[in-house]
Scaffold this motif. Structure first.
Motif, PDB file in Angstrom:
ATOM      1  N   TYR A 154      57.076  54.206   7.695  1.00  0.00           N
ATOM      2  CA  TYR A 154      58.233  53.327   7.853  1.00  0.00           C
ATOM      3  C   TYR A 154      59.203  53.890   8.891  1.00  0.00           C
ATOM      4  CZ  TYR A 154      61.792  49.904   6.590  1.00  0.00           C
ATOM      5  OH  TYR A 154      62.688  48.877   6.634  1.00  0.00           O
ATOM      6  N   ALA A 155      59.407  55.192   8.880  1.00  0.00           N
ATOM      7  CA  ALA A 155      60.319  55.811   9.858  1.00  0.00           C
ATOM      8  C   ALA A 155      59.791  55.625  11.278  1.00  0.00           C
ATOM      9  CB  ALA A 155      60.494  57.294   9.540  1.00  0.00           C
ATOM     10  N   GLY A 156      58.472  55.804  11.453  1.00  0.00           N
ATOM     11  CA  GLY A 156      57.882  55.607  12.774  1.00  0.00           C
ATOM     12  C   GLY A 156      57.997  54.167  13.242  1.00  0.00           C
ATOM     13  N   PHE A 157      57.810  53.230  12.312  1.00  0.00           N
ATOM     14  CA  PHE A 157      57.959  51.813  12.636  1.00  0.00           C
ATOM     15  C   PHE A 157      59.398  51.495  13.003  1.00  0.00           C
ATOM     16  CE2 PHE A 157      59.400  47.728  10.880  1.00  0.00           C
ATOM     17  CZ  PHE A 157      58.660  46.840  11.649  1.00  0.00           C
ATOM     18  N   ALA A 158      60.347  51.941  12.162  1.00  0.00           N
ATOM     19  CA  ALA A 158      61.754  51.604  12.359  1.00  0.00           C
ATOM     20  C   ALA A 158      62.293  52.149  13.677  1.00  0.00           C
ATOM     21  CB  ALA A 158      62.585  52.130  11.191  1.00  0.00           C
ATOM     22  N   ALA A 159      61.829  53.335  14.075  1.00  0.00           N
ATOM     23  CA  ALA A 159      62.329  53.945  15.308  1.00  0.00           C
ATOM     24  C   ALA A 159      62.053  53.054  16.517  1.00  0.00           C
ATOM     25  CB  ALA A 159      61.675  55.312  15.514  1.00  0.00           C
ATOM     26  N   LYS A 160      60.949  52.335  16.481  1.00  0.00           N
ATOM     27  CA  LYS A 160      60.623  51.419  17.578  1.00  0.00           C
ATOM     28  C   LYS A 160      61.138  50.009  17.315  1.00  0.00           C
ATOM     29  CE  LYS A 160      56.431  53.913  18.948  1.00  0.00           C
ATOM     30  NZ  LYS A 160      56.469  54.968  17.913  1.00  0.00           N
ATOM     31  N   ALA A 161      61.073  49.582  16.049  1.00  0.00           N
ATOM     32  CA  ALA A 161      61.438  48.206  15.701  1.00  0.00           C
ATOM     33  C   ALA A 161      62.894  47.889  16.010  1.00  0.00           C
ATOM     34  CB  ALA A 161      61.159  47.950  14.225  1.00  0.00           C
ATOM     35  N   LEU A 162      63.763  48.866  15.931  1.00  0.00           N
ATOM     36  CA  LEU A 162      65.186  48.628  16.156  1.00  0.00           C
ATOM     37  C   LEU A 162      65.525  48.483  17.638  1.00  0.00           C
ATOM     38  CD1 LEU A 162      66.727  51.081  13.523  1.00  0.00           C
ATOM     39  CD2 LEU A 162      66.341  48.620  13.324  1.00  0.00           C
ATOM     40  N   LEU A 163      64.574  48.775  18.509  1.00  0.00           N
ATOM     41  CA  LEU A 163      64.827  48.711  19.954  1.00  0.00           C
ATOM     42  C   LEU A 163      64.689  47.286  20.489  1.00  0.00           C
ATOM     43  CD1 LEU A 163      62.794  51.867  21.011  1.00  0.00           C
ATOM     44  CD2 LEU A 163      65.293  51.674  20.888  1.00  0.00           C
ATOM     45  N   PRO A 164      65.294  47.003  21.631  1.00  0.00           N
ATOM     46  CA  PRO A 164      65.087  45.703  22.278  1.00  0.00           C
ATOM     47  C   PRO A 164      63.637  45.552  22.728  1.00  0.00           C
ATOM     48  CG  PRO A 164      67.041  46.803  23.162  1.00  0.00           C
ATOM     49  CD  PRO A 164      66.296  47.823  22.352  1.00  0.00           C
ATOM     50  N   ALA A 165      63.107  44.354  22.612  1.00  0.00           N
ATOM     51  CA  ALA A 165      61.712  44.110  22.980  1.00  0.00           C
ATOM     52  C   ALA A 165      61.462  44.398  24.459  1.00  0.00           C
ATOM     53  CB  ALA A 165      61.345  42.668  22.652  1.00  0.00           C
ATOM     54  N   VAL A 166      62.407  44.033  25.324  1.00  0.00           N
ATOM     55  CA  VAL A 166      62.236  44.264  26.760  1.00  0.00           C
ATOM     56  C   VAL A 166      62.124  45.755  27.053  1.00  0.00           C
ATOM     57  CG1 VAL A 166      63.398  44.132  28.992  1.00  0.00           C
ATOM     58  CG2 VAL A 166      63.299  42.106  27.533  1.00  0.00           C
ATOM     59  N   PHE A 167      63.006  46.544  26.459  1.00  0.00           N
ATOM     60  CA  PHE A 167      62.979  47.991  26.660  1.00  0.00           C
ATOM     61  C   PHE A 167      61.674  48.576  26.141  1.00  0.00           C
ATOM     62  CE2 PHE A 167      63.645  52.270  24.978  1.00  0.00           C
ATOM     63  CZ  PHE A 167      64.131  52.936  26.096  1.00  0.00           C
ATOM     64  N   LEU A 168      61.250  48.140  24.980  1.00  0.00           N
ATOM     65  CA  LEU A 168      60.035  48.664  24.364  1.00  0.00           C
ATOM     66  C   LEU A 168      58.812  48.339  25.223  1.00  0.00           C
ATOM     67  CD1 LEU A 168      59.406  50.256  21.820  1.00  0.00           C
ATOM     68  CD2 LEU A 168      59.068  48.100  20.604  1.00  0.00           C
ATOM     69  N   ALA A 169      58.731  47.099  25.689  1.00  0.00           N
ATOM     70  CA  ALA A 169      57.578  46.688  26.501  1.00  0.00           C
ATOM     71  C   ALA A 169      57.515  47.464  27.810  1.00  0.00           C
ATOM     72  CB  ALA A 169      57.648  45.186  26.771  1.00  0.00           C
ATOM     73  N   ARG A 170      58.661  47.629  28.462  1.00  0.00           N
ATOM     74  CA  ARG A 170      58.680  48.334  29.751  1.00  0.00           C
ATOM     75  C   ARG A 170      58.438  49.824  29.591  1.00  0.00           C
ATOM     76  NH1 ARG A 170      63.912  45.058  32.162  1.00  0.00           N
ATOM     77  NH2 ARG A 170      62.741  43.226  32.934  1.00  0.00           N
ATOM     78  N   THR A 171      58.848  50.385  28.467  1.00  0.00           N
ATOM     79  CA  THR A 171      58.669  51.813  28.225  1.00  0.00           C
ATOM     80  C   THR A 171      57.220  52.139  27.868  1.00  0.00           C
ATOM     81  OG1 THR A 171      60.953  51.992  27.432  1.00  0.00           O
ATOM     82  CG2 THR A 171      59.435  53.778  26.843  1.00  0.00           C
ATOM     83  N   LEU A 172      56.613  51.255  27.062  1.00  0.00           N
ATOM     84  CA  LEU A 172      55.269  51.532  26.559  1.00  0.00           C
ATOM     85  C   LEU A 172      54.164  51.166  27.538  1.00  0.00           C
ATOM     86  CD1 LEU A 172      55.658  50.225  22.889  1.00  0.00           C
ATOM     87  CD2 LEU A 172      55.461  52.611  23.605  1.00  0.00           C
ATOM     88  N   PHE A 173      54.355  50.064  28.272  1.00  0.00           N
ATOM     89  CA  PHE A 173      53.258  49.504  29.056  1.00  0.00           C
ATOM     90  C   PHE A 173      53.575  49.483  30.554  1.00  0.00           C
ATOM     91  CE2 PHE A 173      53.225  47.074  24.932  1.00  0.00           C
ATOM     92  CZ  PHE A 173      52.212  47.831  24.356  1.00  0.00           C
ATOM     93  N   ARG A 174      52.525  49.669  31.354  1.00  0.00           N
ATOM     94  CA  ARG A 174      52.683  49.690  32.806  1.00  0.00           C
ATOM     95  C   ARG A 174      52.302  48.369  33.458  1.00  0.00           C
ATOM     96  NH1 ARG A 174      48.995  54.677  34.266  1.00  0.00           N
ATOM     97  NH2 ARG A 174      47.905  53.929  32.402  1.00  0.00           N
ATOM     98  N   ASP A 175      51.351  47.661  32.863  1.00  0.00           N
ATOM     99  CA  ASP A 175      50.799  46.458  33.473  1.00  0.00           C
ATOM    100  C   ASP A 175      51.492  45.208  32.933  1.00  0.00           C
ATOM    101  OD1 ASP A 175      48.448  45.388  35.149  1.00  0.00           O
ATOM    102  OD2 ASP A 175      48.297  44.243  33.288  1.00  0.00           O
ATOM    103  N   GLU A 176      51.582  44.162  33.754  1.00  0.00           N
ATOM    104  CA  GLU A 176      52.251  42.931  33.328  1.00  0.00           C
ATOM    105  C   GLU A 176      51.516  42.234  32.184  1.00  0.00           C
ATOM    106  OE1 GLU A 176      50.384  39.303  36.027  1.00  0.00           O
ATOM    107  OE2 GLU A 176      52.484  39.876  36.307  1.00  0.00           O
ATOM    108  N   THR A 177      50.205  42.466  32.051  1.00  0.00           N
ATOM    109  CA  THR A 177      49.429  41.797  31.004  1.00  0.00           C
ATOM    110  C   THR A 177      49.886  42.227  29.616  1.00  0.00           C
ATOM    111  OG1 THR A 177      47.525  41.665  32.478  1.00  0.00           O
ATOM    112  CG2 THR A 177      47.114  41.352  30.130  1.00  0.00           C
ATOM    113  N   ALA A 178      49.929  43.524  29.377  1.00  0.00           N
ATOM    114  CA  ALA A 178      50.354  44.028  28.068  1.00  0.00           C
ATOM    115  C   ALA A 178      51.820  43.712  27.815  1.00  0.00           C
ATOM    116  CB  ALA A 178      50.117  45.536  27.984  1.00  0.00           C
ATOM    117  N   ARG A 179      52.637  43.792  28.858  1.00  0.00           N
ATOM    118  CA  ARG A 179      54.058  43.459  28.697  1.00  0.00           C
ATOM    119  C   ARG A 179      54.242  41.988  28.321  1.00  0.00           C
ATOM    120  NH1 ARG A 179      57.100  46.611  33.753  1.00  0.00           N
ATOM    121  NH2 ARG A 179      56.759  48.735  32.959  1.00  0.00           N
ATOM    122  N   ALA A 180      53.489  41.111  28.970  1.00  0.00           N
ATOM    123  CA  ALA A 180      53.580  39.686  28.652  1.00  0.00           C
ATOM    124  C   ALA A 180      53.123  39.422  27.230  1.00  0.00           C
ATOM    125  CB  ALA A 180      52.727  38.886  29.636  1.00  0.00           C
TER     126      ALA A 180
END
Length: 457
Positions: A154-180
């Motif tokens: 739950y702690a691992g989930f919450a640490a990411k879940a509380l973040l903005p989706a745009v920030f999370l997508a850009r931080t985690l993924f490099r390609d537009e496919t995964a980000r989309a």
């Protein structure tokens, strides 16, 4: 009309939450009545011939991963009462320009391989939680778990879940496919994707895709409500339809009453019986953006450019992360986007019982400003046409409900908000008011059990 003069409990409102509450009480051996103002039970889980005879459409909810994931619903014998789940070969498709599409498979490994350069990041994001899914889902689908049954997960989930989706997508993924792909999942939040906690929806929908898929009931969403109602009656429960509760005094004698209604309607029914402080909290409860819903009758399947799109019942249309984020931001700011983020379900590719032979239905909606009366069907059709040239030529009939008309259809959808309240960081765990037990009220015999309570819509 009621068969008795007194009950242990009466549940007002027969959406999935009201039906579940009524079943829980009946399972405990109590004498329970379920009251519904419409002529059928179901709330947002209904089906109807909205366009042409023989075409079965779902006016609201159409794809049900959370129903299959629900620890409560999944343990009910609903198959015995006619519920049959349908799964498409692929869980979800997200088309992109140029005739491309990314497919989500039930297998995490298969999906990760399709994301090539971002496959490892995608796997690392979801795999730790999926390994503990059976226990984690009980933490996820309820009030704030104190303490959680799966503290590390739950702690691992919450640490990411509380973040903005745009920030999370850009931080985690490099390609537009995964980000989309992640943006399409997060778009269900009905929040600006730059908002804190919007990432939670992207995570949860991604997890559900691999944990349970995105199933739907054969024959229409109403099959879920019919099965729940039949099981409730088998337990000895009583259902009263076409009975509108304006005041609690309209009801027979009860020991407890549970209301599956929006906070605004809760205040209307309870009136001055509510203490001032609690009533003020409910009156300040924030409702979110609305939806414009369009149901289509088609003379053939949608002519998707990307062949992969024919393998999934659920599709997210909107293009890249930047496009989806821009559209959702405009909606939150009170604007109607020219290129909206559109959610689509094509049931009849996998359930031919919903349309006459060779014909098809299509379910679609986009987000609009709260209480909007604007018909967005032309913009929704343009987005579908973008990925399926020739789609418009296949339309036999359409049925449109604007955000304002959605509330008229179901009073719990205040301003067209099908999520029954903003589910941002400030209101995610305080639905519908700040209380240790969110289902209780200051009135000892009165409870609220709608989707305005955790875990939300």
């Amino acid at each position: 009309m009621f068969q008795r003069s007194a009950y242990d409990a009466i549940v007002v409102g027969s959406g999935p939450n009201g039906l579940s509450a009524a079943i829980t009480l009946a399972q405990a051996g109590l004498i329970v009545a379920l009251v519904e103002s419409q002529n059928t039970v179901g709330g947002g889980v209904r089906s109807d011939e909205l366009t042409l005879p023989g075409f079965i459409h779902d006016p609201c909810a159409a794809i049900f991963p959370l129903s299959r994931a629900s620890p409560f619903l999944s343990n009910l014998p609903l198959e015995k009462y006619g519920l049959e789940w349908v799964d498409s070969p692929a869980v979800l498709a997200h088309p992109l320009d140029g005739g491309r599409a990314v497919l989500v498979d039930r297998s995490l490994e298969v999906t990760a391989e399709r994301l090539s350069a971002d496959g490892g990041a995608y796997r690392n994001l979801l795999q730790p939680i999926l390994r503990d899914w059976e226990r984690f889902v009980t933490d996820l689908l309820g009030p704030l778990p104190i303490p959680p049954k799966t503290p590390l997960t739950y702690a691992g989930f919450a640490a990411k879940a509380l973040l903005p989706a745009v920030f999370l997508a850009r931080t985690l993924f490099r390609d537009e496919t995964a980000r989309a792909l992640f943006a399409g999942m997060a778009g269900h939040s009905m929040l600006a994707l730059e908002s804190f906690a919007s990432g939670a929806f992207g995570l949860v929908l991604s997890l559900l895709s691999h944990a349970v898929g995105m199933p739907f009931p054969r024959g229409g969403a109403q099959a879920i409500s019919r099965a729940l109602a039949a099981y409730f009656e088998a337990l000895g429960g009583e259902i009263v339809t076409e009975f509108t509760v304006e005041h609690l005094e309209d009801l027979p004698v009860y020991r407890a009453v549970l209301l599956d209604v929006a906070p605004r309607n809760f205040v209307r029914i309870l009136g001055d019986r509510l203490p001032h402080g609690y009533r003020r909290q409910l009156e300040r409860y924030r409702y979110g953006v609305g939806v414009c819903k369009v149901d289509f009758a088609l003379d053939g399947p949608v002519p998707w450019l990307a062949e992969e799109c024919h393998q999934a019942a659920t599709l997210h249309l909107g293009g890249t992360l930047e496009e989806i984020a821009a559209a959702e931001r405009q909606v939150v700011q009170g604007q109607h986007p020219e290129k909206p983020y559109v959610l689509v379900a094509q049931h009849t590719l996998f359930d031919p019982t919903r349309a006459p032979g060779g014909m098809h239905t299509l379910w679609a909606y986009c987000h609009t400003p709260h209480n909007s009366c604007q018909d967005m069907s032309d913009k929704i059709e343009a987005q579908i046409e973008r990925y399926a040239p020739g789609f418009k030529k296949r339309i036999l009939a359409r049925h449109v409900r604007t955000a304002r008309e959605m509330e008229a259809y179901n009073p719990n959808y205040v301003g067209g908000d099908i999520n029954n309240g903003v589910q941002d960081l400030l209101q995610m765990f305080t639905r519908p008011a700040v209380r240790l037990n969110p289902y209780t009220t200051p009135l000892k015999d009165v409870y609220i059990c709608s989707s305005a309570t955790p875990p939300g819509g």
